[in-house]
Motif scaffolding. Structure first.
Motif, PDB file in Angstrom:
ATOM      1  N   CYS A 100      92.132  54.756  87.798  1.00 56.33           N
ATOM      2  CA  CYS A 100      91.467  56.066  87.681  1.00 56.33           C
ATOM      3  C   CYS A 100      90.671  56.480  88.919  1.00 56.33           C
ATOM      4  N   TYR A 101      90.501  55.575  89.878  1.00 56.70           N
ATOM      5  CA  TYR A 101      89.521  55.804  90.949  1.00 56.70           C
ATOM      6  C   TYR A 101      89.730  57.109  91.703  1.00 56.70           C
ATOM      7  N   LYS A 123      89.104  46.451  82.031  1.00 57.98           N
ATOM      8  CA  LYS A 123      88.267  47.530  82.527  1.00 57.98           C
ATOM      9  C   LYS A 123      88.342  47.689  84.042  1.00 57.98           C
ATOM     10  N   ASP A 124      88.469  46.569  84.744  1.00 54.36           N
ATOM     11  CA  ASP A 124      88.603  46.664  86.201  1.00 54.36           C
ATOM     12  C   ASP A 124      89.902  47.368  86.575  1.00 54.36           C
ATOM     13  N   LEU A 125      90.977  47.029  85.882  1.00 54.06           N
ATOM     14  CA  LEU A 125      92.271  47.642  86.164  1.00 54.06           C
ATOM     15  C   LEU A 125      92.251  49.125  85.790  1.00 54.06           C
ATOM     16  N   ASN A 136      93.991  54.044  79.265  1.00 54.88           N
ATOM     17  CA  ASN A 136      93.471  53.126  78.244  1.00 54.88           C
ATOM     18  C   ASN A 136      94.563  52.610  77.319  1.00 54.88           C
ATOM     19  N   SER A 137      95.664  53.376  77.201  1.00 57.13           N
ATOM     20  CA  SER A 137      96.779  52.916  76.373  1.00 57.13           C
ATOM     21  C   SER A 137      97.630  51.875  77.086  1.00 57.13           C
ATOM     22  N   LEU A 153      83.680  54.108  84.433  1.00 57.48           N
ATOM     23  CA  LEU A 153      83.505  55.322  85.226  1.00 57.48           C
ATOM     24  C   LEU A 153      82.960  56.495  84.424  1.00 57.48           C
ATOM     25  N   ASP A 154      83.512  56.754  83.257  1.00 64.40           N
ATOM     26  CA  ASP A 154      83.037  57.893  82.458  1.00 64.40           C
ATOM     27  C   ASP A 154      81.573  57.731  82.073  1.00 64.40           C
TER      28      ASP A 154
END
Length: 408
Positions: free
Chosen positions: A56-57, A49-51, A43-44, A212-213
């Motif tokens: 994270c996937y 959001k897609d990236l 997030n930093s 995702l979270d």
């Protein structure tokens, strides 16, 4: 990563010194990032959001959502596994088939279908062997060293006497670890070759949204009957497509596997029921899960829809029965941020508080096949009092030199 392993190989006083003085954190970035979550780091880097979801996937490979996952663990597994899954020719059973002759040649023996009942201790509470069940009969197998790959919770909480479990050193280690996420597995047998069905030797991750979270939290905290109708993530792969010998052994057939997660509590009410006879409600719940998976994966692989000859689902209590996973976990102990601090890495070692009892497997280093091998290397190094990583490096160099000469 390569600081985590040395901490386990170093003498305990040295490892503790590096930990408590903070030198371990200065010698490697691993621990400074180990306590930071994947979501925090990603997030930093970007607001997209897609990236963020793309970065994270891979969290499904160790079972922690981004907000709980250790960034060090995530980056380690991406570096090691991203090129593709490892799959042995002839299937996973080839691992055992090729290990057994080596063990027997060295003077050992491999015994199966006899569950370990307990670890045998002498009057001084030193490990002297194991007790296994042969039908209703208890058989003692004595050994100067006992190595457990049953996981930290089974080893300490199931295989040792209650009074020994309560030792402060054992309770300290148990307090540092948590149970991992429980897994759901769906197995399909198909009529058709990989070419006919459009299957490839690849891994696929399906997510319903990019937050995702949030979707994982809603899924896990929602009502069971509703949550299983819309799974937030699915891992999908074809073992048969990965195996170059498959067509010779099973011509015209294929297999696929899908994996996701679910709270153990959703299935706990059936844990004491007989396997394959857990009642109508349990069967209907499994069918709902299978249908939810098929609805998603058949959009990408439509050719498999009408070719299914066999299908079944393994739930957390299936894992509990067949894998002795006490909470249905498939990756052993939790891989969150708390596990990858210098203190935990220095404390959870192959040497246990019980003399002559050693621990190996994925709870020692990290999850999966490669993680279990690393755990074995660390454990073997401790038992033999030599650095097997250096031995492996020297052997690799020797083989590379020999191969280079052959090419010339």
């Amino acid at each position: 990563m390569w600081m985590m392993v040395p901490l386990k190989l170093l003498p305990s006083p040295v490892a503790k010194f590096l930990t408590y003085t903070g030198l371990a954190n200065l010698l490697s970035y691993f621990f400074s990032y180990g306590s930071r979550s994947l979501a925090e780091v990603v997030n930093s880097l970007t607001e997209n959001k897609d990236l963020r979801a793309v970065f994270c996937y891979f969290f499904g490979t160790y079972g922690n959502p981004p907000k709980e996952a250790s960034f060090s663990m995530h980056s380690l597994l991406v570096c090691h596994y991203l090129p593709g899954a490892w799959y042995p020719k002839g299937g996973a059973s080839q691992i055992a088939y090729n290990m057994i002759p080596i063990i027997e040649k060295a003077g050992g023996a491999v015994l199966v279908r006899a569950s370990v009942n307990r670890i045998l201790l002498n009057a001084a509470n030193e490990a002297i062997g194991v007790s296994v069940m042969k039908g209703q009969e208890e058989v003692h197998v004595h050994a100067p060293i006992v190595v457990s790959d049953a996981g930290i919770f089974n080893t300490y909480q199931q295989l040792l006497p209650k009074e020994v479990q309560m030792r402060a050193a054992i309770q300290k280690q148990l307090g540092m670890m948590k149970h991992g996420e429980a897994g759901l597995s769906i197995f399909l047998g198909l009529n058709g070759t990989k070419e006919e069905l459009g299957l490839k030797a690849d891994n696929y991750w399906f997510f319903c949204e990019n937050n995702l979270d949030e979707i994982l939290n809603d899924y896990a905290t929602g009502k069971r009957e509703e949550s299983v109708k819309s799974l937030p993530l699915i891992f999908f792969a074809s073992p048969s497509a990965k195996d170059p010998t498959w067509e010779q052994r099973r011509p015209g057939k294929s297999t696929v596997t899908a994996v996701t997660f679910a709270p153990y509590s959703w299935f706990e009410e059936w844990k004491d029921e007989k396997v394959k006879n857990r009642g109508v409600d349990y069967k209907e719940l499994k069918e709902t899960i299978i249908n939810s998976v098929l609805e998603v994966v058949t959009r990408t692989f439509p050719k498999i829809k009408d070719r299914i000859e066999y299908m079944d689902a393994g739930t957390p209590i299936t894992n509990q029965h067949y894998l002795a996973a006490s909470k249905g976990e498939i990756y052993g102990a939790d891989h969150g941020t708390s596990r990858f601090t210098a203190e935990v890495c220095a404390t959870i070692r192959p040497q246990t508080p019980i003399k002559n009892l050693f621990m190996t497997g994925q709870d020692l280093v990290s999850c999966g096949f490669a993680g279990a091998i690393m755990g074995a290397m660390v454990c073997g190094s401790a038992i033999l009092n030599r650095n097997l990583y250096m031995d492996a490096s020297a052997l690799s160099k020797k083989l590379n030199q020999a191969n280079a000469k052959k090419v010339q």
